[in-house]
Design a protein around this motif. Sequence first.
Motif, PDB file in Angstrom:
ATOM      1  N   GLY A  77       0.814  -1.204   0.000  1.00  0.00           N
ATOM      2  CA  GLY A  77       0.000   0.000   0.000  1.00  0.00           C
ATOM      3  C   GLY A  77       0.847   1.253   0.000  1.00  0.00           C
ATOM      4  N   SER A  78       0.358   2.302  -0.670  1.00  0.00           N
ATOM      5  CA  SER A  78       1.093   3.577  -0.711  1.00  0.00           C
ATOM      6  C   SER A  78       0.121   4.743  -0.570  1.00  0.00           C
ATOM      7  N   ASN A  79       0.603   5.831  -0.002  1.00  0.00           N
ATOM      8  CA  ASN A  79      -0.154   7.082   0.104  1.00  0.00           C
ATOM      9  C   ASN A  79       0.727   8.209  -0.412  1.00  0.00           C
ATOM     10  N   TYR A  80       0.240   8.946  -1.414  1.00  0.00           N
ATOM     11  CA  TYR A  80       1.055   9.973  -2.061  1.00  0.00           C
ATOM     12  C   TYR A  80       0.242  11.258  -2.174  1.00  0.00           C
ATOM     13  N   ASP A  81       0.811  12.372  -1.702  1.00  0.00           N
ATOM     14  CA  ASP A  81       0.165  13.685  -1.828  1.00  0.00           C
ATOM     15  C   ASP A  81       0.606  14.335  -3.131  1.00  0.00           C
ATOM     16  N   LEU A  82      -0.318  14.363  -4.090  1.00  0.00           N
ATOM     17  CA  LEU A  82      -0.025  14.933  -5.403  1.00  0.00           C
ATOM     18  C   LEU A  82      -0.213  16.450  -5.347  1.00  0.00           C
ATOM     19  N   ALA A  83       0.836  17.182  -5.694  1.00  0.00           N
ATOM     20  CA  ALA A  83       0.734  18.647  -5.715  1.00  0.00           C
ATOM     21  C   ALA A  83      -0.179  19.086  -6.851  1.00  0.00           C
ATOM     22  N   LEU A  84      -1.156  19.987  -6.538  1.00  0.00           N
ATOM     23  CA  LEU A  84      -2.114  20.446  -7.536  1.00  0.00           C
ATOM     24  C   LEU A  84      -1.602  21.702  -8.240  1.00  0.00           C
ATOM     25  N   THR A  85      -2.198  22.003  -9.369  1.00  0.00           N
ATOM     26  CA  THR A  85      -1.819  23.207 -10.118  1.00  0.00           C
ATOM     27  C   THR A  85      -2.277  24.459  -9.365  1.00  0.00           C
ATOM     28  N   PRO A  86      -1.644  25.617  -9.625  1.00  0.00           N
ATOM     29  CA  PRO A  86      -2.073  26.863  -8.966  1.00  0.00           C
ATOM     30  C   PRO A  86      -3.532  27.207  -9.235  1.00  0.00           C
ATOM     31  N   LEU A  87      -4.073  26.716 -10.377  1.00  0.00           N
ATOM     32  CA  LEU A  87      -5.473  26.998 -10.683  1.00  0.00           C
ATOM     33  C   LEU A  87      -6.405  26.484  -9.593  1.00  0.00           C
ATOM     34  N   MET A  88      -6.023  25.303  -8.992  1.00  0.00           N
ATOM     35  CA  MET A  88      -6.859  24.753  -7.936  1.00  0.00           C
ATOM     36  C   MET A  88      -6.747  25.563  -6.657  1.00  0.00           C
ATOM     37  N   GLY A  89      -5.696  26.370  -6.584  1.00  0.00           N
ATOM     38  CA  GLY A  89      -5.547  27.226  -5.407  1.00  0.00           C
ATOM     39  C   GLY A  89      -6.696  28.190  -5.261  1.00  0.00           C
ATOM     40  N   VAL A  90      -7.320  28.502  -6.389  1.00  0.00           N
ATOM     41  CA  VAL A  90      -8.479  29.403  -6.361  1.00  0.00           C
ATOM     42  C   VAL A  90      -9.576  28.816  -5.489  1.00  0.00           C
ATOM     43  N   LEU A  91      -9.651  27.454  -5.493  1.00  0.00           N
ATOM     44  CA  LEU A  91     -10.670  26.771  -4.688  1.00  0.00           C
ATOM     45  C   LEU A  91     -10.135  26.349  -3.329  1.00  0.00           C
ATOM     46  N   GLY A  92      -8.922  26.756  -3.014  1.00  0.00           N
ATOM     47  CA  GLY A  92      -8.351  26.472  -1.703  1.00  0.00           C
ATOM     48  C   GLY A  92      -7.731  25.098  -1.565  1.00  0.00           C
ATOM     49  N   GLN A  93      -7.396  24.407  -2.673  1.00  0.00           N
ATOM     50  CA  GLN A  93      -6.783  23.080  -2.633  1.00  0.00           C
ATOM     51  C   GLN A  93      -5.345  23.151  -3.132  1.00  0.00           C
ATOM     52  N   GLY A  94      -4.390  22.690  -2.286  1.00  0.00           N
ATOM     53  CA  GLY A  94      -2.995  22.697  -2.711  1.00  0.00           C
ATOM     54  C   GLY A  94      -2.462  21.329  -3.072  1.00  0.00           C
ATOM     55  N   SER A  95      -3.114  20.241  -2.563  1.00  0.00           N
ATOM     56  CA  SER A  95      -2.660  18.880  -2.860  1.00  0.00           C
ATOM     57  C   SER A  95      -3.839  17.923  -2.752  1.00  0.00           C
ATOM     58  N   MET A  96      -3.633  16.725  -3.284  1.00  0.00           N
ATOM     59  CA  MET A  96      -4.669  15.699  -3.239  1.00  0.00           C
ATOM     60  C   MET A  96      -4.007  14.362  -2.936  1.00  0.00           C
ATOM     61  N   ASN A  97      -4.558  13.610  -1.985  1.00  0.00           N
ATOM     62  CA  ASN A  97      -3.973  12.332  -1.593  1.00  0.00           C
ATOM     63  C   ASN A  97      -4.404  11.215  -2.535  1.00  0.00           C
TER      64      ASN A  97
END
Length: 382
Positions: free
Chosen positions: A123-143
């Motif tokens: 099993g693995s857990n990885y925090d994928l960095a999101l694009t700056p566009l998603m920053g508009v919605l307050g999201q910086g990463s996604m697991n």
Amino acid sequence: MMAWQNFSRLLNDRSGNFGMMTAILLPVLLGAAGVALDLTNMMVSKTQLQEAADSAALAASTALASGEAADEAAARELAKQFFLGQASNTMGADAASALAETLDIDIKTTATATGKKFQVQVGSNYDLALTPLMGVLGQGSMNIATSGTSTSGTEKKANALSLYLVLDRSGSMGDNTNSKVQKCVVIYGQNVCWMVTQTKMEALKDATGKLLAELDKVDPDKKLVRTGAVSYNEVMQSPSPLAWGTSAALTYVNALPASGYTNSGEAVETAYTSLANSMENTYHKNKNGDEDPSKYIVFMTDGENNISGADNKTLKACKNAKDAGMEVYAIAFMAPTAGQKLLSQCASTPAHYFQPEDANTLIEAFKAIGQKAAKSATRLTS
């Protein structure tokens, strides 16, 4: 113009609608573009990491089943390195190395009636960095979480066998060896023991017991192994025919006396013809389903043939046995040169020939033959 008229004109004026709508919708449009882009990246990354986890789990379970991984610790390290190699191609060596160190590798080993079962979960857990566009919605990463599972195992495959003992019981088998054994009796309730010199025949009986005990270990239910025995001096003695298990052959050998001259020809021929008989395969097929059991001849002498034509008859029987795919083990026990030469020629290969010069080495040789035959009766398959 009245104030209320000016206000009415302002409400009815549509010349700035585009700018206002753009100002209102721009964050939403940017967020939507970011969601679309990041969702695509997330799906690609999840697929790649899932493939790495699946491959790592498969590699570890396969290595455990094949014996390439000696234990669970080695399998975990193999899974980690395999995951690292796969993930490095997609996310870079540094990121993959960091993720590999945090892998959750769970290995369960279960013993079964016929072998072992291995289940490996990576099993693995990885925090994928999101694009700056998603920053508009307050999201910086996604697991991204992935889990790969693989199951493998080993199984003991039973292979039937028939083994025939051909043993010298001539007069010289009553001679002493240079080995001593402990003999004990009970006298007035006390165990009294002393050392006595072991005869060749006594050593042979001990050695036969060790060989047959190895076969009993792999065939406790007497469904795989058939054994027979025949002895000889100047003539062949009545044999103990092939039968399931080892008890009949062992009883026969333990009752052997030592007397007479040496003539191995007919005894070796009897072992060959008994094993070559088509009914021997039929017995196995009906009992255990094996239509082609392994077949062995264990031929032993302590002397040399002194009956005319015995050597030629012996060698012909040995050749027939080897040509038929039987394995011939030959043991020249404290034998003279002529006896050694005959048995070395009878043996299937040099590794099938033994030349013990004392009782202990004879016993070791017979035990080794039993272990080899037993190993062929039970093989591990993955």
